[in-house]
Scaffold this active site. Structure first.
Site, PDB file in Angstrom:
ATOM      1  N   HIS A 159     -11.840  40.499  36.532  1.00 11.57           N
ATOM      2  CA  HIS A 159     -11.663  39.043  36.672  1.00 11.57           C
ATOM      3  C   HIS A 159     -10.654  38.501  35.661  1.00 11.57           C
ATOM      4  O   HIS A 159     -10.779  37.371  35.179  1.00 11.57           O
ATOM      5  CB  HIS A 159     -13.003  38.308  36.535  1.00 11.57           C
ATOM      6  CG  HIS A 159     -14.006  38.691  37.568  1.00 11.57           C
ATOM      7  ND1 HIS A 159     -14.032  38.148  38.830  1.00 11.57           N
ATOM      8  CD2 HIS A 159     -15.027  39.597  37.535  1.00 11.57           C
ATOM      9  CE1 HIS A 159     -15.018  38.683  39.532  1.00 11.57           C
ATOM     10  NE2 HIS A 159     -15.627  39.574  38.772  1.00 11.57           N
ATOM     11  N   ASN A 183     -19.449  35.635  43.342  1.00  9.50           N
ATOM     12  CA  ASN A 183     -18.248  36.081  44.057  1.00  9.50           C
ATOM     13  C   ASN A 183     -18.149  35.343  45.381  1.00  9.50           C
ATOM     14  O   ASN A 183     -19.062  34.617  45.774  1.00  9.50           O
ATOM     15  CB  ASN A 183     -18.305  37.590  44.323  1.00  9.50           C
ATOM     16  CG  ASN A 183     -18.117  38.428  43.068  1.00  9.50           C
ATOM     17  OD1 ASN A 183     -17.432  38.029  42.134  1.00  9.50           O
ATOM     18  ND2 ASN A 183     -18.735  39.599  43.055  1.00  9.50           N
TER      19      ASN A 183
END
EC number: 1.11.1.6
Length: 737
Positions: A88, A161
């Site tokens: 990320h 997510n």
């Protein structure tokens, strides 16, 4: 200065600043001419361009180490970077507000989920997973959807997510799945993609990843916008109410604009043409006050029904089908303010799955249990032990404890003791009646062993369920995505094994992919497809309630001699519907309408020229008529490419007057019809009208299928995002783009 910033925030939001915005204002400065340049220790500087040195008019001498300003400037520059997130790393974020519409007091006593009078400030960070900070936005990947709610009871983080499941069941496997997906160690390629041997080698050998890789290969892996994707908490959490009853819960966010994706060629090209597309898209929408919104929902299962399902509800590789566990939408999330500075906010924000507030707890989900350790640990590496004192991470409620010292400690705590118990009775633990977090007294029994419960062993049923639930066009995209990925695997064993694995999902899919990638075409299913479907898995089910083109980017292509009636009318109509019209032309200097003298000093200054942008950066294109304009565009190969590429990418195309023949020349294919006698024709999302009048363009747009007015028909075509019939009927593959 801080009060001025607070006022600016208040003005931007159209009301009182939220508590987090006001708190951040105390640590915010305006970079303006009101300040003089100083060192970090506050001394004003007269020169920041030359190091202090021994020098004369005709001779350059050595620089002097005594220069504190020079040393500080270079020292600070050398240490600007902090360790990049392992996953990320590339992200974009915004501030927003959470509002609860319906109390969930029947299942929880968490204030944020029961108090409908609250407005909770939040910070939401979107991200890709595998790529570095410098990678592209539009790669095929899972997207992070991480929210920090600044609640009255402390920070609550949902670290989710855009896909509801994950590759692994146990956190112990996290280093392996990420190592397999990251660039291969011997040559550090490829960047930010899974199309390589190691990733697919792992997917085959680790069967529990099968469900997740089907999601990743679907259109969910290439979202059109952060604003147009769902968010999922992924893990199973718990809720506890005032009666002491516990429910298992999953958290879901569904966008108001619908769930939409690129087509693969579009995403591929954008990765090079505009690698920052998603972060700019988010910023642009908020800047235009088209604030993105998501419905917030929960799925809950009473503790007594934990074992009532064929799958284990604690397995992060499984969804809870809506037919079995309906989603209850109870709130709304809105993003309404862009960050003031990327690094101290978007980069330094730190999320932890272990950050929950009273009324919300943890299940025995083995992935969640490991994440609770890992996320806390990674912040120590990136930001240091006092990372929760950074302004973006700081709670808005009072914080007081005996945690002290450490590098970059900010808080100054007065007093003569720093422990409990102490002789003053200072800072005692809180009672439940005072809002203390109370852990649920869960009964636990078992043996100490490295294993999962029996239901964790089934890995293919939901992969089949997902594939079966998709539309025909979505299924074809999965086949194409798998074929692309495996084509980049040089090891024959890898791509042959994956084709073998696909027989456990759907034999026809396995055969399609095997034929394309050169693997033996299987003739027998590894596991018979059960044929079941579930709602809510196909993203085509998530169109907006009412057709909308809000924030859709529309390119209006003109050249000298364009029709000003069609140009001005369509631009006004698009703006009134909250779309974002952009004028594109062969050059960026003024373009003149039909009958307008170039000596008039007027003209329209385009936003971009044809070579500076591409059709990939827009949701639709419109070409107004004008004989001279169209004659110029006909001679421009790039203009022709814009039209053909937009057609190939299934986008709405609009044309009026002389432009109809230009569009016809670009994409005249069997079955595609065009206006010839002044009527409005919508054929495969190509909307044409050979003649228009000023009254044809109105600002009060009424989007509807089969609309008689050009503006209504064209804007409806845009609102549908893509014209899938073009692809299903084979037309998009007949155009060179």
């Amino acid at each position: 200065m801080a009060s001025g910033i607070t006022s600016g925030i208040q003005k931007a939001l159209g009301g009182e600043p939220d508590v987090k915005a006001a708190q951040l204002a105390k640590d915010t400065k305006d970079y303006s001419k009101d300040y003089k340049l100083t060192s970090d220790y506050g001394v004003k500087q007269e020169n920041t361009d030359a190091w202090l040195r021994v020098v004369s008019e005709d001779k350059q001498g050595p620089m002097l180490l005594e220069d504190p300003f020079g040393r500080e400037k270079i020292h600070r520059f050398d240490h600007e970077r902090i360790p990049e997130r392992v996953v990320h790393a590339r992200g974009a974020a915004a501030f927003g507000t959470f509002r609860l519409h319906e109390s969930a007091s029947d299942v929880t006593n968490a204030g944020i989920l029961t108090d409908t009078n609250r407005e909770t400030p939040l910070f939401l960070r979107f991200s890709t997973v595998l790529g570095s900070r410098g990678s592209a936005d539009t790669v095929r990947d899972v997207r992070g959807f991480a929210i920090k709610f600044y609640t009255d009871e402390g920070n609550w983080d949902i670290v989710g997510n855009d896909i509801p499941v994950f590759f692994i069941q146990d956190a112990m496997k996290f280093p392996d799945v990420i190592h397999a997906g990251k660039p291969e160690p011997h040559m550090e390629v490829p960047q930010a993609q899974t199309a390589h041997n190691n990733f697919w080698d792992f997917q085959y050998l680790h069967t529990e990843a099968t469900h997740m890789f089907m999601w990743a290969m679907s259109d969910r892996g290439i979202p059109r916008s952060y604003r147009m994707m769902q968010g999922f908490g992924v893990n199973t959490f718990t809720l506890t109410n005032d009666k002491g009853e516990r429910h298992f819960v999953k958290f879901i966010f569904t966008p108001e604009l619908g769930v939409h994706s690129f087509v693969w060629d579009e995403a591929l090209k954008l990765a090079g043409q505009d690698p920052d597309f998603h972060r700019k898209d988010l910023w642009e929408a908020i800047d235009n006050k088209a604030f993105p919104k998501w419905k917030f929902g929960i799925q809950t299962i009473p503790e007594s029904k934990e074992n009532d399902f064929e799958f284990d509800i604690l397995d992060a590789t499984k969804v809870w089908p809506e037919e079995l566990v309906p989603i209850r939408y109870i709130g709304e999330l809105e993003l309404n303010r862009n960050p003031d500075e990327y690094f101290p906010q978007t980069e330094q924000v730190a999320f932890c799955t272990s950050h929950v507030v009273p009324g919300i707890g943890f299940s025995d989900d083995p992935l969640l249990q490991g994440r609770n350790f890992s996320y806390f640990d990674t912040q120590l590496s990136r930001l240091g032990v006092n990372w929760q004192e950074l302004p973006i991470n700081r709670p808005v409620c009072p914080v007081m404890n005996n945690n002290r010292d450490g590098q970059l400690r900010h808080t100054i705590t007065r007093g003569t003791v720093n422990y409990w118990p102490n002789r003053f009775g200072a800072v005692p633990p809180a009672k439940p009646s005072e809002g203390a977090y109370v852990d649920y007294p869960e009964k636990v029994a078992g043996i100490k062993k490295r294993m999962q419960s029996k239901k964790f062993g089934e890995h293919f049923n939901q992969a089949q369920l997902f594939y079966n639930s998709l539309s025909k066009v979505e299924q074809s995209h999965i086949a194409a995505a798998l074929a692309f990925e495996l084509d980049h695997c040089e090891d024959q064993l890898v791509y042959e094994r994956i084709c073998e694995r696909l027989t456990d999902i759907d034999l026809s899919l396995a055969q399609q992919v095997a034929e394309l990638v050169g693997a033996p075409v299987p003739q027998k299913a590894g596991k018979q497809n059960h044929g079941k479907k579930a709602k809510g898995l196909s993203q085509l089910e998530y169109m907006p309630k009412e057709p909308t083109i809000a924030t859709r980017r529309v390119a209006i292509i003109i050249a000298d001699g364009y029709d000003p009636v069609a140009y001005n009318g369509m631009k006004a109509a698009l703006a009134s519907a909250q779309a974002l019209p952009f004028t594109i032309a062969p050059r960026r200097t003024p373009i003149f309408a039909a009958g307008e003298s170039k000596d008039s000093g007027k003209g329209v200054k385009p936003d971009h020229h044809l070579e500076g942008m591409r059709s990939t950066m827009f949701d639709s294109i419109f070409v107004p008529g004008g004989a001279d304009s169209i004659a110029t565009l006909r001679k421009n190969g790039r203009a022709l490419h814009w039209v053909r590429e937009a057609f190939g990418h299934l986008k709405a195309i609009g044309a009026t007057g002389e432009a109809v023949s230009f569009i016809k020349d670009a994409c005249e294919l069997p079955g595609v019809k065009f206006s010839e006698s002044g009527d409005v024709v919508d054929s495969y999302g190509v909307v044409t009208a050979s003649s228009v009048k000023p009254e044809s363009f109105k600002e009060a747009v009424q989007m509807a299928k089969g609309a008689k007015e050009f503006v209504d028909a064209y804007t409806f075509a845009i609102s549908q995002h893509k014209n899938w019939d073009r692809e299903l009927d084979g037309l998009s593959s007949m155009v060179a783009y």
